[in-house]
Design a protein around this motif. Structure first.
Motif, PDB file in Angstrom:
ATOM      1  N   PRO A  77      50.125  53.926  47.524  1.00 18.30           N
ATOM      2  CA  PRO A  77      50.387  54.759  46.347  1.00 18.30           C
ATOM      3  C   PRO A  77      51.620  54.283  45.588  1.00 18.30           C
ATOM      4  O   PRO A  77      52.638  53.926  46.178  1.00 18.30           O
ATOM      5  N   GLY A  78      51.513  54.258  44.269  1.00 12.41           N
ATOM      6  CA  GLY A  78      52.648  53.906  43.424  1.00 12.41           C
ATOM      7  C   GLY A  78      52.969  52.432  43.365  1.00 12.41           C
ATOM      8  O   GLY A  78      54.048  52.059  42.882  1.00 12.41           O
ATOM      9  N   SER A  79      52.051  51.565  43.799  1.00 11.36           N
ATOM     10  CA  SER A  79      52.359  50.134  43.855  1.00 11.36           C
ATOM     11  C   SER A  79      51.644  49.304  42.787  1.00 11.36           C
ATOM     12  O   SER A  79      51.780  48.082  42.767  1.00 11.36           O
ATOM     13  N   VAL A  80      50.893  49.950  41.898  1.00 12.85           N
ATOM     14  CA  VAL A  80      50.120  49.231  40.883  1.00 12.85           C
ATOM     15  C   VAL A  80      50.417  49.813  39.508  1.00 12.85           C
ATOM     16  O   VAL A  80      50.482  51.030  39.325  1.00 12.85           O
ATOM     17  N   THR A  81      50.599  48.931  38.532  1.00  9.86           N
ATOM     18  CA  THR A  81      50.726  49.360  37.137  1.00  9.86           C
ATOM     19  C   THR A  81      49.932  48.393  36.266  1.00  9.86           C
ATOM     20  O   THR A  81      49.401  47.400  36.755  1.00  9.86           O
ATOM     21  N   LEU A  82      49.836  48.708  34.967  1.00 14.16           N
ATOM     22  CA  LEU A  82      49.004  47.926  34.055  1.00 14.16           C
ATOM     23  C   LEU A  82      49.772  47.523  32.812  1.00 14.16           C
ATOM     24  O   LEU A  82      50.734  48.175  32.407  1.00 14.16           O
ATOM     25  N   GLY A  83      49.273  46.464  32.170  1.00 12.99           N
ATOM     26  CA  GLY A  83      49.807  46.028  30.883  1.00 12.99           C
ATOM     27  C   GLY A  83      49.815  44.523  30.755  1.00 12.99           C
ATOM     28  O   GLY A  83      49.843  43.795  31.759  1.00 12.99           O
ATOM     29  N   ASP A  84      49.766  44.035  29.516  1.00 12.32           N
ATOM     30  CA  ASP A  84      49.841  42.597  29.251  1.00 12.32           C
ATOM     31  C   ASP A  84      48.580  41.888  29.786  1.00 12.32           C
ATOM     32  O   ASP A  84      47.596  42.528  30.133  1.00 12.32           O
ATOM     33  N   THR A  85      48.630  40.575  29.871  1.00  9.34           N
ATOM     34  CA  THR A  85      47.486  39.797  30.337  1.00  9.34           C
ATOM     35  C   THR A  85      47.710  39.336  31.766  1.00  9.34           C
ATOM     36  O   THR A  85      48.834  39.368  32.283  1.00  9.34           O
ATOM     37  N   LEU A  86      46.650  38.866  32.382  1.00  6.45           N
ATOM     38  CA  LEU A  86      46.759  38.385  33.750  1.00  6.45           C
ATOM     39  C   LEU A  86      47.724  37.209  33.852  1.00  6.45           C
ATOM     40  O   LEU A  86      48.513  37.115  34.799  1.00  6.45           O
ATOM     41  N   SER A  87      47.690  36.306  32.882  1.00  5.41           N
ATOM     42  CA  SER A  87      48.604  35.159  32.923  1.00  5.41           C
ATOM     43  C   SER A  87      50.060  35.607  32.866  1.00  5.41           C
ATOM     44  O   SER A  87      50.925  35.033  33.547  1.00  5.41           O
ATOM     45  N   VAL A  88      50.349  36.630  32.057  1.00  2.00           N
ATOM     46  CA  VAL A  88      51.717  37.159  32.000  1.00  2.00           C
ATOM     47  C   VAL A  88      52.127  37.720  33.363  1.00  2.00           C
ATOM     48  O   VAL A  88      53.247  37.492  33.841  1.00  2.00           O
ATOM     49  N   LYS A  89      51.209  38.434  33.993  1.00  2.68           N
ATOM     50  CA  LYS A  89      51.533  39.030  35.291  1.00  2.68           C
ATOM     51  C   LYS A  89      51.723  37.957  36.364  1.00  2.68           C
ATOM     52  O   LYS A  89      52.594  38.084  37.232  1.00  2.68           O
TER      53      LYS A  89
END
Length: 398
Positions: A77-89
């Motif tokens: 829990p609480g270990s995933v977030t979203l945003g930007d592109t996969l390459s950025v991540k």
């Protein structure tokens, strides 16, 4: 709970007469998405204007939806977030991993990895200067290539061309044995195969939401950071929404607590609304059931194609434990063959130099579609129907 796959198929907008075997590249449109996006545009953006960031909960979407994706990938829990592109991540995670293992300067990956991940690693090591290195080994030799010079092992769990699947648990353990961190790209895993990031003791992971999660073209990536690292990672690419107090507008960066520090820019709200609707399909769905159905369909397709199309060479592993949720065949005229299939309503895709890819997605593909696709492929091959000028003209997207 047993999944009613006939009911889940009805939740997707797939054109009449089309057999869609390309969800491993772009998932089809869930029927609930247009209304959800329209609400975001009309009732939220249109009526609430900027107040929708608070009133409609826009700012919380990355963490809220990250929690739902976390369930599908075995994340704490609480270990995933979203945003930007996969390459950025991937860039953020690689930079953080190198910082955590600053006495080492090697990124290890495999030659079957998606080129964008390799490009990101090449750019990062080039930027950091002499001594930093991307080392690439054949997929089957990765474990032997690990040594005490490796800072981070970066792998895509399921090979985008062949569908070959790495053993995440074993390779993560091997990386840790040598003091390296493990970073996994889940682009062809999330929503396709059971993933257990916490159980495998993975350090970092990232993936996209427009393939098996069906969030639409350009949908944002998700990023996972193991809780044991979340309080001390320092991604080189830091943005204002990864700040501990974004609206304090402080001139110096202070990282937000936990995985939230991996946020960079403004959330893509309309695309996140599409993802929110798409994720409704996964409520009550167990990945083990998806996996079991996928393997049955894949075996059925392999058997039918091999029986009728001896000129096609299977490149996906036969062992179910070693493959993801796609089936790939090779042929020197792979591109033209795929175009002939698409013209006849069977949509897969082609990957250079000679790979025909077919995504196996039980949520909207059943035995009837598999049998019909194999029969059409047999007709195309037996009659050399692919041997026409219109099927050889290369489009920009293959």
């Amino acid at each position: 709970m047993t999944i009613d796959f006939s009911a889940t198929r009805a939740l997707f907008e797939i054109p009449e007469g089309v057999i869609y075997l390309d969800g491993n590249s772009l998932g089809p449109l869930p029927r609930a998405v247009p209304a959800r996006v329209a609400r975001t545009i009309g009732a939220e953006w249109g009526e609430m204007l900027i107040t929708a960031w608070n009133r409609a909960g826009w700012m919380d979407l990355p963490e809220r939806l990250g929690a739902r994706i976390g369930r599908l990938i075995g994340a704490e829990p609480g270990s995933v977030t979203l945003g930007d592109t996969l390459s950025v991540k991937v860039f953020q995670l690689l930079s953080a991993a190198l910082d955590m293992r600053c006495e080492r300067r090697v990124i290890l990956s495999d030659s079957g990895n998606f080129p964008s991940d390799l490009y990101v690693a090449q750019g990062l090591t080039g930027m950091l200067g002499p001594g930093y290195e991307l080392r690439v080994a054949p997929p089957e030799e990765i474990e032997d290539a690990l040594d005490d010079s490796v800072a981070v092992l970066m792998l895509t769990e399921v090979d985008y061309r062949t569908g070959r699947r790495h053993d995440m648990r074993r390779l993560t353990r091997a990386a840790h044995h040598h003091g390296a961190l493990a970073l996994w790209d889940l682009a062809h895993s999330a929503g396709a195969v059971p993933v257990d990031l916490a159980g495998c003791n993975v350090d970092f992971a990232a993936g996209c939401t427009y393939k098996y999660l069906n969030a639409g073209p350009g949908a944002p990536a998700f990023v996972y950071v193991a809780p044991r690292h979340a309080g001390r990672i320092r991604p080189a690419l830091s943005g204002w929404l990864g700040h501990a107090a974004p609206f304090a507008f402080e001139p110096q960066y202070r990282p937000a607590p936990g995985v939230a520090r991996m946020r960079v820019g403004t959330p893509p709200v309309i695309q996140l609304a599409a993802l929110e609707a798409a994720l409704e399909l996964w409520e009550g769905v167990e990945m083990a059931e998806i996996r079991a159905a996928s393997l049955v369909l894949a075996d059925r397709f392999i058997a039918a194609v091999e029986a009728a199309c001896p000129a096609l060479r299977l490149v996906t592993p036969r062992d179910p434990a070693q493959r993801g949720s796609q089936v790939s065949f090779a042929h020197p005229e792979g591109y033209a063959i795929m175009q002939a299939l698409i013209a006849r309503g069977v949509i897969g895709d082609f990957r250079a130099p000679d790979i025909l890819r077919f995504g196996i997605t039980p949520l909207y593909i059943g035995a009837a579609e598999i049998d019909r696709a194999a029969a059409i492929l047999a007709e195309v091959m037996a009659g050399r129907l692919w041997d026409a000028p219109e099927y050889r003209a290369r489009a920009r997207v293959t």
